[in-house]
Enzyme design. Structure first.
Site, PDB file in Angstrom:
ATOM      1  CG  HIS A 131      34.078  41.308  47.899  1.00 27.74           C
ATOM      2  ND1 HIS A 131      34.794  41.619  46.761  1.00 27.74           N
ATOM      3  CD2 HIS A 131      34.946  40.642  48.715  1.00 27.74           C
ATOM      4  CE1 HIS A 131      36.040  41.171  46.887  1.00 27.74           C
ATOM      5  NE2 HIS A 131      36.143  40.575  48.068  1.00 27.74           N
ATOM      6  CG  HIS A 181      35.027  39.766  39.162  1.00 26.29           C
ATOM      7  ND1 HIS A 181      35.875  38.688  39.126  1.00 26.29           N
ATOM      8  CD2 HIS A 181      35.593  40.670  39.995  1.00 26.29           C
ATOM      9  CE1 HIS A 181      36.918  38.939  39.912  1.00 26.29           C
ATOM     10  NE2 HIS A 181      36.778  40.132  40.449  1.00 26.29           N
ATOM     11  CG  ASP A 187      32.433  46.471  41.455  1.00 24.77           C
ATOM     12  OD1 ASP A 187      32.403  46.488  40.207  1.00 24.77           O
ATOM     13  OD2 ASP A 187      33.111  45.649  42.099  1.00 24.77           O
TER      14      ASP A 187
HETATM   15 MG    MG Z   1      34.585  44.803  40.920  1.00 31.87          MG
END
Ligand code: MG
Length: 465
Positions: A134, A231, A283
């Protein structure tokens, strides 16, 4: 002349000896990174029904970090902070228009940044990235162009590339099917599978990670293992179906816990446990608007996308048997940017002098020998400094609630003030009793802003057709 020559020879030899010694002492480094895991989602961080025996054991054998933060409350900028040791505003890896990179983005991590993998590679480490990157999906931005010898993983979020005939809105998330999201699974620069079979993704990342450790047992290695989950959309393998009292989300965490357990077990089997530092964190906080498909920030306020502590404080563990004393619980301040600086310091690397690095070397603090060198945490949303924590005090200059993309920003002058050590849930504004603290924090915020140089946002660059 001969004497001076001799002296310089001695100097050269002593320098080389020091270098060699430092290198021999340097540990292997493993960073396990979750996606959207909440502060309250692990057994060892208080979840009543999610079982995480492997993480609990890691915490018992190492240090549980209760005040550990990320560099931003969403994926891309948060990962940039970890990989560069710098607040994302310094690298252009944040934006007020697009919060993360998408498959139609043409930007990514700038080549001028020194990634953690590049820094460690220079010190002779073998490097691998297994999982969600990402930081740009074009070849020049992928892990193998940024210091990693190899890459295996889904290059961006697992909910991107939704196919046209999948249900609209949030419908496909409640009963997720692999074929709804045409995400690629990449090996280095090639697409190995599309759509990626997400039901086995945690297991396959784990196998890849263990194989990398085993292959490199005689080298110094750096393994970056950023899981694609939890996620949304949530997937887990057959073995973990219906296991958790917490439902699908709990199953996913329990599979990640299994995966985490494989790492120390492999290190013990290979007799590398005393010579490997393993970090576990995430994250950003839980995606609360996904109801029971999102996690829980426990006693912290709010979640992903916000600069309340639930968005940026993560359940974190650091494990290094024989060096980090077992069974510690540390309330010292730390951030993922400190993982960068600590790792490079342990590897004997010198930081680049031409740039500001926002991380600190936490080694002594992890050993329980000193206080953390970190006193301040900056909370950014995009390019806006929303809040600043100094010691126990956190002042919000602006706030915004849940991450829905259309909610309202509220500015605060004077700022709202909380004592996070007394009030981790950010409930009681004590600004009117502590004008001195607010004045001090405002000075710190201005001093920080003076160090920030505007750079173009990488997140706003479109993919050229
Ligand atoms: Mg995230």
């Amino acid at each position: 002349m001969p004497f001076r020559f001799l002296l310089s020879l001695i100097a050269v030899f002593s320098f080389s000896n020091v270098e060699l010694a430092a290198k021999a002492d340097s540990p292997n480094i493993v960073v396990i990174f979750c996606d959207d895991l909440g502060y309250g989602d692990l057994g060892c961080f208080g979840h009543p029904t999610i079982k995480t025996p492997n993480l609990n054991r890691m915490a018992t054998e190492g240090v549980r970090l209760t005040q550990f933060y990320v560099g931003a409350p969403v994926c891309t900028p948060s990962r940039a902070a970890l990989m560069t040791g710098r607040l994302p505003i310094r690298s252009g890896m944040c934006s007020d228009k697009r919060r993360v990179l998408f498959p139609d983005s043409g930007g990514g991590i700038p080549a001028s940044e020194v990634t953690l993998a590049e820094g460690l590679k220079q010190q002779g480490y073998a490097t691998a990235c297994v999982g969600k990157w990402h930081l740009g999906h074009l070849p020049q931005f992928l892990p193998t162009s940024n210091g990693f010898d190899s890459y295996f993983g889904i290059p961006y979020s697992n909910d991107m590339d939704r196919v046209n005939d999948a249900p609209r809105g949030r419908e496909p998330f409640w009963n997720p099917k692999v074929e709804y999201w045409n995400v690629p699974l990449m090996r280095n620069l090639e697409i190995a599978e599309r759509p990626a079979d997400q039901t086995t993704i945690t297991r396959r990342y784990t196998e890849e990670a263990i194989s990398f450790i085993t292959k490199n047992k005689d080298e110094k290695f750096f393994l970056y293992l950023p899981h694609s989950l939890p996620h949304v959309p949530l997937f887990r393998s057959k073995e973990f179906e219906g296991r958790s009292l917490r439902g699908l989300y709990g199953d996913v965490i329990e599979e990640i816990d299994w995966s985490v357990g494989q790492v120390p077990q492999t290190l013990r089997d290979l007799k590398l446990d005393q010579n490997t530092i393993v970090w576990f964190t995430s994250d950003n906080g839980p995606w609360l608007t996904f109801n029971d498909h999102g996690g829980s920030a426990g006693l912290l306020r709010e979640g992903k996308g916000t600069t309340w502590d639930g968005g940026m404080r993560e359940p974190s563990i650091c494990w290094w048997p024989g060096t980090i004393p077992a069974g510690q619980v540390s309330a010292e301040l730390g951030t993922t940017m400190d993982i960068y600086s600590t790792s490079l310091a342990l590897a004997g690397a010198k930081l680049e002098k031409d740039r500001i690095v926002d991380g600190y070397d936490l080694t002594e603090s992890l050993k329980g020998k000193s206080k953390s060198p970190r006193e301040i945490v900056y909370y950014y949303r995009g390019t806006k400094l929303m809040a600043l924590r100094k010691g126990p005090w956190k002042a919000h200059f602006a706030t915004q609630e849940s991450y829905t993309g259309n909610n309202k920003l509220t500015e605060h002058d004077p700022p709202v003030l909380y004592n996070l050590e007394v009030d981790p849930s950010e409930k009681w504004d004590v600004a009117d009793q502590h004008a001195d603290v607010i004045a001090e924090i405002k000075v710190a915020a201005e001093a920080h802003k003076a160090t920030v140089v505007a750079v173009p946002s990488q997140l706003e660059i479109p993919l050229s057709k």
